[in-house]
Design an enzyme around this catalytic site. Structure first.
Site, PDB file in Angstrom:
ATOM      1  N   LYS A  52      -1.993  -7.010  -3.039  1.00  0.00           N
ATOM      2  CA  LYS A  52      -2.941  -6.054  -2.441  1.00  0.00           C
ATOM      3  C   LYS A  52      -3.718  -6.741  -1.318  1.00  0.00           C
ATOM      4  O   LYS A  52      -4.142  -7.897  -1.469  1.00  0.00           O
ATOM      5  CB  LYS A  52      -3.906  -5.554  -3.521  1.00  0.00           C
ATOM      6  CG  LYS A  52      -4.893  -4.490  -3.038  1.00  0.00           C
ATOM      7  CD  LYS A  52      -5.828  -4.050  -4.168  1.00  0.00           C
ATOM      8  CE  LYS A  52      -6.798  -2.962  -3.719  1.00  0.00           C
ATOM      9  NZ  LYS A  52      -7.738  -2.573  -4.786  1.00  0.00           N
ATOM     10  N   SER A  91      -8.038   2.406  -5.861  1.00  0.00           N
ATOM     11  CA  SER A  91      -7.738   1.960  -4.515  1.00  0.00           C
ATOM     12  C   SER A  91      -6.448   1.151  -4.393  1.00  0.00           C
ATOM     13  O   SER A  91      -5.925   1.010  -3.286  1.00  0.00           O
ATOM     14  CB  SER A  91      -8.893   1.111  -4.003  1.00  0.00           C
ATOM     15  OG  SER A  91      -9.009  -0.082  -4.761  1.00  0.00           O
ATOM     16  N   SER A 128      -9.480   0.931 -10.178  1.00  0.00           N
ATOM     17  CA  SER A 128      -8.503   0.830  -9.081  1.00  0.00           C
ATOM     18  C   SER A 128      -7.148   0.255  -9.434  1.00  0.00           C
ATOM     19  O   SER A 128      -6.238   0.320  -8.621  1.00  0.00           O
ATOM     20  CB  SER A 128      -9.092   0.019  -7.941  1.00  0.00           C
ATOM     21  OG  SER A 128      -9.871   0.856  -7.141  1.00  0.00           O
TER      22      SER A 128
HETATM   23  N1  GLN Z   1     -12.511   4.758  -7.439  1.00  0.00           N
HETATM   24  C1  GLN Z   1     -13.563   3.837  -7.660  1.00  0.00           C
HETATM   25  C2  GLN Z   1     -14.377   3.692  -6.403  1.00  0.00           C
HETATM   26  O1  GLN Z   1     -14.080   4.339  -5.470  1.00  0.00           O
HETATM   27  C3  GLN Z   1     -13.026   2.523  -8.098  1.00  0.00           C
HETATM   28  C4  GLN Z   1     -12.595   1.645  -6.999  1.00  0.00           C
HETATM   29  C5  GLN Z   1     -12.128   0.313  -7.481  1.00  0.00           C
HETATM   30  O2  GLN Z   1     -11.931   0.098  -8.669  1.00  0.00           O
HETATM   31  N2  GLN Z   1     -11.997  -0.613  -6.552  1.00  0.00           N
HETATM   32  O3  GLN Z   1     -15.305   2.956  -6.353  1.00  0.00           O
END
Ligand code: GLN
Length: 493
Positions: free
Chosen positions: A94, A169, A193
């Protein structure tokens, strides 16, 4: 019978799903000299060339490094030297984790052109174990999002149905495994994420205990919540990946000194007599009925495998989303202060003063969601509001963590849906940030509590969209989560 009109709903689904061989099978081929790591890497680059234009998973490729590593593995195999646990295995990273000399964008324009001079610890551990690092993978900007639509480099498409989001994400990391553009990948999970995209794409994703995997070289979003973890097509492979990347790192003061078990071997232990908790709060209003049916089938399968199912209570769950979005944005506003047009990335031209240069660089470099979070976080931390918001959120965070620990006095693991719905359509939620935040309801609590978990495919909807079951376990009990996930996987729902 009347024919249905030809509308978009009857358009055939475009599907890129392809199951890789298991890591153990691939490694065995390489050790035996039947498969050359160089050929395997080349075949993955070919598949990337075919699929990536449509799915938009890889942002950059690290071919030179990958082929050099593959050659090293092939040499060692030819000489009969001992090979690492990931010898020759093609892996994707990632783009919030840094790799020496390779672009690191974090999905943001503000890091365009930045090439870090070092490797993240998780990355160097993969390479030391023999992995072939294929390239850097698309994600929401600074890992903020649940759909991958916040990437400055365009959304990733879900390999199961290209009109749908892969989740976020780490959507690219999930999509890479689902489409076999990598055997396994690394992602990061701050509030879901890794787990939510794994669930949306039908692959396995791991949330290691906070501190289990070093954050050194992870571009920070919310440091008290950020975790690095693996994706794979099956539970055992994910467990193997975790054993490689986990462990103490002097570069990360929050990394745990606890010894690292052989998670894959421990995941073989079966689930007989394990006590599984089911929290009613995770099966309330807002849960898609088809997702519910899949998870209930998974729970029935666990019972059939010899588990005891027990109801548990997590009554403060309803506060988790607001608490998470307060703490995560507050920490993000501090972490993202370093992107100022001076040290990293592009600088805005023609600013009369230093303050203007900062302002314009940040205005041009950050996307809308990142700006929204910086504003929210700065507000929550500002004088006069700190006690009312940030401090209060920290207090509730403690209560949420204690609630889990109490539940874990009675059960060995807790199972829930990973997300309230299957993958939604691209564009469906982009106009409504709050709806997007609320969908993180099942993942953020474990993030706040620091506990670990695994999401495992647990059936699909009638339309064929994957559903994931989240298996949570107490701190440093990843092995238990893997065992339960293995049992759900074995049920082939
Ligand atoms: N969807 C969550 C956010 O937007 C989690 C994001 C993540 O875990 N990096 O913050």
């Amino acid at each position: 019978m009347r024919k249905k009109p030809l509308d978009s709903a009857s358009k055939p689904v475009e599907n890129f799903v392809e199951h890789p061989k298991t890591l153990a099978e691939l490694r065995a081929g390489i050790v035996a000299g039947i498969t050359k790591a160089a050929d395997l890497a080349a075949s993955y680059y070919e598949r990337i060339a075919q699929k990536n234009p449509r799915l938009n998973v890889y942002l950059s490729l690290t071919k030179e490094r990958a082929l050099a590593q593959a050659a090293r593995v092939d040499d060692a195999a030819a000489k009969g030297d001992p090979l690492g646990p990931l010898a020759g295995i093609p892996v994707g990273i990632k783009d919030v984790l840094v790799m020496r000399g390779a672009p690191a964008t974090a999905g943001s324009k503000i890091l365009q052109g930045y090439r870090p001079p070092y490797d993240a610890t998780a990355v160097s551990r993969l390479e030391a174990a023999g992995a072939v690092l294929l390239g850097k993978i698309n994600c929401d900007e600074f890992a903020m999002g649940s759909s991958n639509e916040n990437s400055a480099y365009g959304p990733v498409r879900n390999p199961v149905d290209t009109e749908r989001v892969p989740g976020g994400s780490s959507g690219g990391s999930a999509a890479a495994v689902a489409s076999n553009m990598a055997v396994a990948t690394l992602g990061s999970d701050t509030g879901g994420s890794i787990r939510q995209p794994a669930s949306f794409c039908g692959v396995v994703g791991v949330l290691p205990t906070y501190g289990r995997v070093s954050r050194y070289g992870l571009i920070a979003f919310a440091s008290s919540l950020d975790r690095v973890g693996p994706f794979a097509s099956n539970v055992r492979d994910a467990a193997t990946m975790l054993s490689v990347i986990a462990g103490h790192d002097p570069h990360d003061a929050t990394s745990s000194p606890a010894p690292v078990p052989d998670y894959a071997a421990e995941s073989d232990q079966g689930v007989e007599r394990l006590r599984i908790g089911v929290p009613a709060e995770y099966f309330a209003e807002g849960l898609d009925p088809e997702v519910r049916a899949c998870i209930e089938a998974g729970i029935t399968a666990l019972q059939a495998a010899g588990c005891t199912i027990k109801p548990v209570n997590l009554p403060h769950t309803k506060y988790a989303v607001p608490v998470y979005y307060l703490i995560a944005t507050a920490e993000a506003s501090a972490n993202l202060a370093r992107f100022d047009g001076v040290r990293y990335g592009p600088r805005s031209k023609d600013s009369a003063t230093l303050a203007d240069m900062y302002r314009h660089s940040r205005d041009e470099g950050f996307g809308a969601e990142v700006k929204r979070r910086i504003l929210l976080g700065t507000y929550a931390l500002s004088a006069g509001y700190y006690d009312a918001y940030y401090l209060k959120a920290q207090q509730v965070r403690r209560i949420l963590a204690e609630e889990y620990l109490r539940a874990f006095n009675e059960v060995d693991a807790i199972v829930t849906p990973t997300a309230p719905t299957p993958a939604f359509k691209l564009g469906e939620k982009t106009g409504d940030p709050l709806a997007m935040y609320l969908a993180d309801i099942y993942t953020v609590t474990a993030s706040l509590a620091g506990i670990c978990g695994v999401t495992v495919p647990c059936g699909a909807t009638k339309a064929g969209l994957p559903v994931g079951m989240q298996v949570l376990a107490r701190h440093l009990n990843e092995s238990t989560a893997f065992r339960v996930a293995r049992a759900v996987e074995a049920a082939k729902l």
